[in-house]
Design an enzyme around this catalytic site. Structure first.
Site, PDB file in Angstrom:
ATOM      1  N   HIS A 325       0.812  -1.214   0.000  1.00 12.00           N
ATOM      2  CA  HIS A 325       0.000   0.000   0.000  1.00 12.00           C
ATOM      3  C   HIS A 325       0.848   1.267   0.000  1.00 12.00           C
ATOM      4  CE1 HIS A 325      -3.566  -2.449   0.886  1.00 12.00           C
ATOM      5  NE2 HIS A 325      -4.248  -1.417   0.446  1.00 12.00           N
ATOM      6  N   GLY A 326       2.037   1.219   0.535  1.00 12.78           N
ATOM      7  CA  GLY A 326       2.827   2.450   0.509  1.00 12.78           C
ATOM      8  C   GLY A 326       4.173   2.293   1.185  1.00 12.78           C
TER       9      GLY A 326
END
Lengths: 477, 80
Positions: A325-326
């Site tokens: 996700h990041g």
């Protein structure tokens, strides 16, 4: 060009129309070309990367096909995964690792500055990389046949409805459909259009409307009190659902117009009675991917450790989800939170089942309602860490929520419209969850109800939708 | 080992792990039919089967098992 841009409203019908006019033998090349044109509108230079990942995937699968020895095949698969992951690491995680090393050196008193890369993240890279890896592993596991047509592999990885934000498709579902590619049936076109209409509603009327309020509060955390921050935190999961859920319906609907049936991504997540149930309904294509390629191999390898093997597998799986996700510690922490919550649930699963059985709670409306609310609040809380740019910011939000109550910041017009749109979405999901065959609107037998509901949603989108909000949240992944 | 012998050995494993003393194994029975048959209990069942039958499963084989019937077929092969 994104799904909510004016160009797309011209591009998409034209592509569908021509797809149905040209002979079948040209459809593969045509859709591949259309997909590359779509991508080129956004980031022409990164088409090279997309083509390179396609060529690499194709090369490694063909290589595996020509090898009989299982160990050698396994090695080829591992090398293929490493090569396919390199661009993702380079573009998405290099700076994160680089900055972490630099700050580690600095904390040790060593003043070394590592070179940084300031390039834009290639759109969809996390999605097509995972699809390519999935295909490679499926070939190794003999779940799918090796595809010999490089254009088919190219279309699988670049198909324009899903290339930017998924759903993360699988070779086993896509290649048979790529091979078939018949003229769109009327049911495909109408179903696709209905899905897209609802997708636009979720994105423009729910997500982007709520986004105005949430952004106003979260962009100035220091100035807002705990009550406003709590409301923003509680609304954020709905914004995300509207955003990625809406995008997913647009993608699935657009693909359906070409006759493709893409895997679903959301299944009314806010009616989940446990976190494990929630993760079977939220971003399903990603979770299915993580389950098949991360969780299952790890839990299998650690099966002799019994319960601990499962717990470790869950933690690693959601750690990977966080990293996917990041490239930020807050997001990785968010992933670990999900892993810990699911581990706790797994450990107590049998006890919970027995408890529910003993008191006949499985169909008790009040019990189901309380469970859904608890799951929602837990997820909303973890999302504070998922969306914050730093621990300091996330901790400040949490601290303020619990210690600084005050008058609610209200932007009456925005909030009232957003709440009304959310209520419409909620009732649609409620109907689908508990009364799937009642009160149909888009699927009603009455032509008046059917067209009335299309018009109403079009009217709401044009009148109350946010038509200039820009990108989807999940493009950044 | 024949099918009946395998079922005889499998039944106590399933009953113990799934905590269901009256569970009757049938070919069509799958994780969808039993609440307690979760990812955790599935791995516990597999580990116990490996210990009891003195065999090891490959991940490829495990992934192909859809129900108890599939499991019995694989065990028949492995205990020949």
């Amino acid at each position: 060009m994104t799904f909510t841009s004016f160009e797309f409203l011209l591009f998409f019908p034209a592509v569908v129309l021509l797809y149905n006019i040209i002979p079948q033998k040209w459809r593969l090349f045509y859709l591949l070309a259309a997909s590359y044109v779509f991508y080129a509108f956004l980031q022409p230079v990164y088409l090279i990367l997309l083509a390179a990942v396609t060529a690499t995937t194709y090369g490694f699968t063909r290589w595996m096909e020509n090898v009989d020895d299982d160990d050698k095949k396994h090695k080829i698969m591992i090398w293929g995964i490493v090569v396919i992951l390199l661009p993702l690491f380079f573009f998405k995680y290099f700076n994160f690792v680089d900055e972490s090393i630099t700050s580690l050196f600095q904390s040790m008193g060593i003043g070394i500055t590592m070179p940084t890369i300031r390039w834009m993240l290639p759109l969809g890279i996390s999605y097509y990389t995972f699809m390519a890896i999935g295909y490679l592993v499926d070939v190794y596991n003999e779940d799918v046949e090796v595809e010999h047509n490089v254009c088919a592999v190219g279309l699988f990885l670049s198909f324009f409805p899903i290339v930017l934000s998924g759903p993360i498709e699988r070779a086993g579902n896509m290649f048979p459909q790529i091979k078939a590619m018949e003229r769109s049936k009327p049911i495909d076109l109408t179903s696709g259009a209905k899905l897209m209409l609802w997708g636009y509603f979720m994105k423009l009327c729910v997500a982007d409307r709520l986004g105005i309020y949430i952004d106003a509060v979260y962009s100035n955390v220091a100035q807002h009190n705990g009550t406003s921050l709590a409301l923003a935190a509680l609304l954020f999961p709905i914004q995300e659902y509207g955003d990625l859920g809406g995008y997913s319906l647009l993608a699935i609907g657009a693909a359906r117009c070409f006759g493709f049936k893409i895997v679903p991504n959301f299944n009314r997540p806010f009616f989940s009675t446990s976190m494990s149930n929630f993760w079977r309904r939220w971003h399903m294509s990603l979770i299915k991917w993580l389950t098949d390629y991360i969780y299952t191999p790890i839990s299998y390898a650690l099966r002799s450790k019994k319960m601990w093997g499962i717990v470790i597998a869950l933690l690693v799986t959601f750690l990977v989800s966080g990293i996917w996700h990041g490239a930020a510690l807050t997001v990785i922490c968010w992933g670990l939170m999900q892993g810990v919550l699911l581990s706790i649930e797994t450990v107590f699963q049998n006890k919970r089942n027995n408890f529910e059985e003993k008191f006949k709670l499985k169909k008790n409306g009040l019990y189901i309602f309380v469970c859904c609310v608890v799951v929602y609040i837990i997820f909303a809380f973890t999302e504070i860490y998922g969306m914050s740019s730093s621990f300091a910011e996330a901790n400040l939000i949490v601290k303020k929520i619990f210690t600084e109550p005050g008058a609610l910041f209200i932007d009456k017009t925005t909030l009232s419209v957003a709440v009304l749109m959310t209520v419409i979405l909620f009732f649609k999901d409620l109907r689908d969850e508990f009364f799937p065959n009642k009160l149909r609107c888009f699927e009603s037998k009455s032509i008046v109800v059917r067209f009335g509901s299309y018009l109403l949603i079009c009217f709401l989108i044009l009148l109350l939708g946010v038509l200039n909000a820009g990108q989807f949240i999940y493009f950044q992944f | 080992m024949n099918k009946n012998e395998i079922i005889e050995k499998l039944t106590p494993i399933f009953r113990e792990v799934l905590e269901m003393s009256d569970l009757v194994l049938a070919d069509e029975l799958s994780a969808n039919d039993v609440d307690n048959w979760t990812s955790l209990t599935h791995m516990l069942i597999m580990t116990k089967i490996e210990e009891t039958f003195g065999i090891t499963f490959k991940l490829k084989e495990l992934k192909k098992l859809q129900n108890v019937g599939d499991m019995i077929t694989v065990l028949e092969e492995k205990t020949k």
